[in-house]
Enzyme design. Structure first.
Site, PDB file in Angstrom:
ATOM      1  N   GLU A 175      11.283  12.234   1.180  1.00  0.00           N
ATOM      2  CA  GLU A 175      10.827  11.289   2.199  1.00  0.00           C
ATOM      3  C   GLU A 175      11.537   9.956   1.959  1.00  0.00           C
ATOM      4  OE1 GLU A 175       6.597  10.559   2.393  1.00  0.00           O
ATOM      5  OE2 GLU A 175       6.843   9.100   4.010  1.00  0.00           O
ATOM      6  N   ASN A 233      10.050   8.009   8.398  1.00  0.00           N
ATOM      7  CA  ASN A 233       8.785   7.653   9.051  1.00  0.00           C
ATOM      8  C   ASN A 233       9.058   6.963  10.384  1.00  0.00           C
ATOM      9  OD1 ASN A 233       6.474   8.205   7.075  1.00  0.00           O
ATOM     10  ND2 ASN A 233       8.034   7.242   5.806  1.00  0.00           N
ATOM     11  N   GLU A 265       8.399  11.832  10.389  1.00  0.00           N
ATOM     12  CA  GLU A 265       6.974  11.881  10.065  1.00  0.00           C
ATOM     13  C   GLU A 265       6.224  10.903  10.969  1.00  0.00           C
ATOM     14  OE1 GLU A 265       6.203  11.434   5.880  1.00  0.00           O
ATOM     15  OE2 GLU A 265       7.571  13.061   5.337  1.00  0.00           O
ATOM     16  N   ASP A 295       1.834  13.316   9.693  1.00  0.00           N
ATOM     17  CA  ASP A 295       1.597  12.610   8.428  1.00  0.00           C
ATOM     18  C   ASP A 295       0.124  12.249   8.259  1.00  0.00           C
ATOM     19  OD1 ASP A 295       2.291  11.399   6.087  1.00  0.00           O
ATOM     20  OD2 ASP A 295       3.589   9.878   6.980  1.00  0.00           O
ATOM     21  N   GLU A 352       0.140  15.685  -0.318  1.00  0.00           N
ATOM     22  CA  GLU A 352       0.591  14.379  -0.820  1.00  0.00           C
ATOM     23  C   GLU A 352      -0.265  13.886  -1.978  1.00  0.00           C
ATOM     24  OE1 GLU A 352       2.420  11.580   2.166  1.00  0.00           O
ATOM     25  OE2 GLU A 352       0.632  12.186   3.247  1.00  0.00           O
TER      26      GLU A 352
HETATM   27  P1  C2E Z   1       3.287   7.509   3.755  1.00  0.00           P
HETATM   28  O1  C2E Z   1       4.230   7.860   4.838  1.00  0.00           O
HETATM   29  O2  C2E Z   1       2.036   8.292   3.655  1.00  0.00           O
HETATM   30  O3  C2E Z   1       4.119   7.589   2.402  1.00  0.00           O
HETATM   31  C1  C2E Z   1       3.609   8.013   1.175  1.00  0.00           C
HETATM   32  C2  C2E Z   1       3.116   6.851   0.360  1.00  0.00           C
HETATM   33  O4  C2E Z   1       2.409   7.340  -0.764  1.00  0.00           O
HETATM   34  C3  C2E Z   1       4.244   5.988  -0.213  1.00  0.00           C
HETATM   35  O5  C2E Z   1       3.759   4.651  -0.327  1.00  0.00           O
HETATM   36  C4  C2E Z   1       4.422   6.585  -1.601  1.00  0.00           C
HETATM   37  O6  C2E Z   1       5.020   5.686  -2.522  1.00  0.00           O
HETATM   38  C5  C2E Z   1       2.984   6.849  -1.949  1.00  0.00           C
HETATM   39  N1  C2E Z   1       2.832   7.912  -2.936  1.00  0.00           N
HETATM   40  C6  C2E Z   1       3.630   8.974  -3.149  1.00  0.00           C
HETATM   41  N2  C2E Z   1       3.162   9.751  -4.125  1.00  0.00           N
HETATM   42  C7  C2E Z   1       2.014   9.177  -4.552  1.00  0.00           C
HETATM   43  C8  C2E Z   1       1.048   9.502  -5.570  1.00  0.00           C
HETATM   44  O7  C2E Z   1       1.146  10.500  -6.280  1.00  0.00           O
HETATM   45  N3  C2E Z   1      -0.008   8.654  -5.710  1.00  0.00           N
HETATM   46  C9  C2E Z   1      -0.152   7.550  -4.948  1.00  0.00           C
HETATM   47  N4  C2E Z   1      -1.205   6.756  -5.172  1.00  0.00           N
HETATM   48  N5  C2E Z   1       0.735   7.196  -3.979  1.00  0.00           N
HETATM   49  C10 C2E Z   1       1.794   8.005  -3.791  1.00  0.00           C
HETATM   50  P2  C2E Z   1       4.657   3.406   0.191  1.00  0.00           P
HETATM   51  O8  C2E Z   1       6.096   3.659  -0.104  1.00  0.00           O
HETATM   52  O9  C2E Z   1       3.997   2.170  -0.322  1.00  0.00           O
HETATM   53  O10 C2E Z   1       4.496   3.488   1.759  1.00  0.00           O
HETATM   54  C11 C2E Z   1       3.267   3.259   2.372  1.00  0.00           C
HETATM   55  C12 C2E Z   1       3.321   3.618   3.822  1.00  0.00           C
HETATM   56  O11 C2E Z   1       4.202   2.741   4.520  1.00  0.00           O
HETATM   57  C13 C2E Z   1       3.878   5.015   4.083  1.00  0.00           C
HETATM   58  O12 C2E Z   1       2.853   5.954   3.868  1.00  0.00           O
HETATM   59  C14 C2E Z   1       4.321   4.890   5.527  1.00  0.00           C
HETATM   60  O13 C2E Z   1       3.228   5.064   6.399  1.00  0.00           O
HETATM   61  C15 C2E Z   1       4.766   3.446   5.600  1.00  0.00           C
HETATM   62  N6  C2E Z   1       6.244   3.392   5.500  1.00  0.00           N
HETATM   63  C16 C2E Z   1       7.029   3.404   4.405  1.00  0.00           C
HETATM   64  N7  C2E Z   1       8.324   3.306   4.755  1.00  0.00           N
HETATM   65  C17 C2E Z   1       8.353   3.248   6.112  1.00  0.00           C
HETATM   66  C18 C2E Z   1       9.398   3.153   7.084  1.00  0.00           C
HETATM   67  O14 C2E Z   1      10.589   3.117   6.791  1.00  0.00           O
HETATM   68  N8  C2E Z   1       9.014   3.104   8.410  1.00  0.00           N
HETATM   69  C19 C2E Z   1       7.700   3.173   8.779  1.00  0.00           C
HETATM   70  N9  C2E Z   1       7.420   3.136  10.088  1.00  0.00           N
HETATM   71  N10 C2E Z   1       6.701   3.271   7.890  1.00  0.00           N
HETATM   72  C20 C2E Z   1       7.023   3.305   6.582  1.00  0.00           C
HETATM   73 CA    CA Z   2       5.230   9.529   5.595  1.00  0.00          CA
HETATM   74 CA    CA Z   3       1.406  10.305   4.157  1.00  0.00          CA
END
Ligand code: C2E
Ligand code: CA
Ligand code: CA
Length: 398
Positions: A175, A233, A265, A295, A352
């Site tokens: 991802e 995403n 996603e 997602d 996830e």
């Molecule tokens: P998401 O799409 O559900 O992405 C997964 C999030 O869970 C990511 O947080 C990832 O770092 C985190 N994660 C992965 N494995 C684990 C785990 O084992 N435990 C825990 N506690 N967390 C885990 P991140 O990178 O902070 O991103 C948060 C949200 O921000 C993402 O949730 C997504 O909705 C959004 N996001 C991130 N990058 C983009 C992007 O380029 N565009 C858009 N539109 N949204 C984004």
């Molecule tokens: Ca995602």
């Molecule tokens: Ca997710």
């Protein structure tokens, strides 16, 4: 070892004295103390930040629950450790509340305080801090002009988090997650900039920058013999825009990355109120050959309707179910049902938020096959991901 600041919130004077004395002996840093929630708030406002709050729950005056609610918006608490003799069911509910407040829950030590257990949690905290992007206090949050400047300067970077098979940890894709490598603040997570971007229609600028970085990486990996599926995403506003699919088609053609190696996603909650044009975009992306993942499945409203109507190729089960799996038998039941649902629909299910070996083992028992989570790998910058792919390929050959 870097210094830590710990705040002990405990109303019983003898317990507090024992805990503070034990911590002062072993902890490099400061140990602060408070006898109730009001005192803890005063201590918090007099210091820059506290790494760990060791929190009792039941006490006269403002109790631990009210303190956490009041203090959660201060941005000054690194993590919370519970130290309470309250009934385990109520402590579980408190953990859920801590997550809802946006605080980081580190562990539940029960009572009496055990130094050994706390030292283990401190170790986890340090590991998390070194691997997690910095948290800014509300006063430091980037402004609209900061974000615009960051986009102009190309400071946003694609990080990659592997999706793997649960049993053998084989790499099945990754991802793409946005990170802002800020010249002053260091690496920032999406929570710090996505809300501003969404509010001011900047999300698609971010998307195109990350999409081009991702396609560039796929070209480089392909030249080394690795075909990697990348998932990007998409935000709701992007789907409601006619040029999205045209431009994706163009960029895929230009980079010669097959559409089947790209997935998008979309969170289930964004589909609930999606206009017809958004649904058209989804159909077009699938017609192009790209994958489509729903997602955070299960996190919002039930979206079985959308799942049956729209051409999804993957479900990503929200990480809340894995987190609660051990303590709530109902979560395990939902995981089993999601496995069966994906199977019946003929699509894949990625679970996830897998963080421990115990979770991995249990999820295999429940029928899970694909996962994403810190246990396997955290989101990483491109150069680390290239090494990760090379190592995996090496392992596969040996
Ligand atoms: P998401 O799409 O559900 O992405 C997964 C999030 O869970 C990511 O947080 C990832 O770092 C985190 N994660 C992965 N494995 C684990 C785990 O084992 N435990 C825990 N506690 N967390 C885990 P991140 O990178 O902070 O991103 C948060 C949200 O921000 C993402 O949730 C997504 O909705 C959004 N996001 C991130 N990058 C983009 C992007 O380029 N565009 C858009 N539109 N949204 C984004
Ligand atoms: Ca995602
Ligand atoms: Ca997710």
């Amino acid at each position: 070892m870097q210094n830590l600041t710990v705040l002990v919130l405990e109303d019983e004077p003898f317990q507090r004295l024992v805990t503070v004395t034990a911590l002062e002996k072993v902890l490099p840093g400061r140990v602060l103390q408070a006898a109730d929630g009001h005192e803890a708030i005063a201590v918090l406002s007099a210091c820059d930040a506290v790494d760990i709050v060791l929190c009792d729950l039941k006490m006269a005056g403002m109790d631990g629950l009210a303190f956490l609610r009041h203090a959660s918006s201060s941005g000054k608490i690194g993590a919370v450790v519970l130290c309470s003799e309250l009934d385990p069911v109520l402590r579980q509910a408190t953990v859920a509340m801590i997550h809802c407040l946006g605080l980081t829950f580190l562990g539940d030590l029960g009572k009496p305080f055990k130094l050994e257990g706390f030292s283990q949690l401190v170790k986890c905290y340090r590991e998390q801090c070194s691997a997690t992007p910095r948290r800014l206090s509300p006063a430091e949050l980037p402004t609209l002009s900061d974000v615009r400047q960051g986009l102009d300067n190309g400071e946003f970077e694609a990080y990659y988090q592997p999706k793997v098979t649960l049993a053998g940890q084989l790499l099945v894709g990754a991802e793409v997650l946005a990170r802002w490598t800020h010249p002053q603040w260091g690496v920032l997570s999406p929570a710090h900039f996505l809300p501003v971007m969404e509010e001011h229609n900047l999300i698609s600028r971010l998307f195109w920058q990350l999409f081009e970085q991702g396609l560039g990486l796929q070209q480089r990996l392909s030249a080394q013999g690795h075909e990697i599926n990348l998932a990007f995403n998409l935000s709701p506003a992007q789907l409601d825009c006619g040029v999205l699919t045209e431009r994706i088609t163009l960029l895929l053609k230009r980079s010669q990355v097959p559409a089947t190696s790209v997935m998008f996603e979309i969170t289930e909650s964004c589909l609930m109120s999606a206009p017809a044009r958004s649904l058209e975009s989804l159909v077009r992306l699938r017609m192009l050959g790209c994958g489509l993942a729903m997602d955070d499945f299960g996190a919002g409203y039930s979206s079985l309707d959308r799942l049956s109507e729209l051409p999804f190729s993957q479900i990503k089960l929200d990480r809340a179910f894995v987190r609660k799996m051990q303590s709530q038998p109902k979560s395990a039941a939902i995981i089993t049902c999601s496995v069966a649902l994906a199977k019946a629909l003929g699509i894949s299910l990625v679970i996830e938020g897998v963080e421990t070996v115990e979770q991995q083992v249990r999820l295999i028992e429940l029928g899970g096959t694909l996962a994403q989570g810190y246990l396997f790998a955290r989101p990483m910058p491109e150069s680390h991901f290239i090494d990760f792919c090379a190592q995996r390929a090496g392992r596969g050959r040996s």
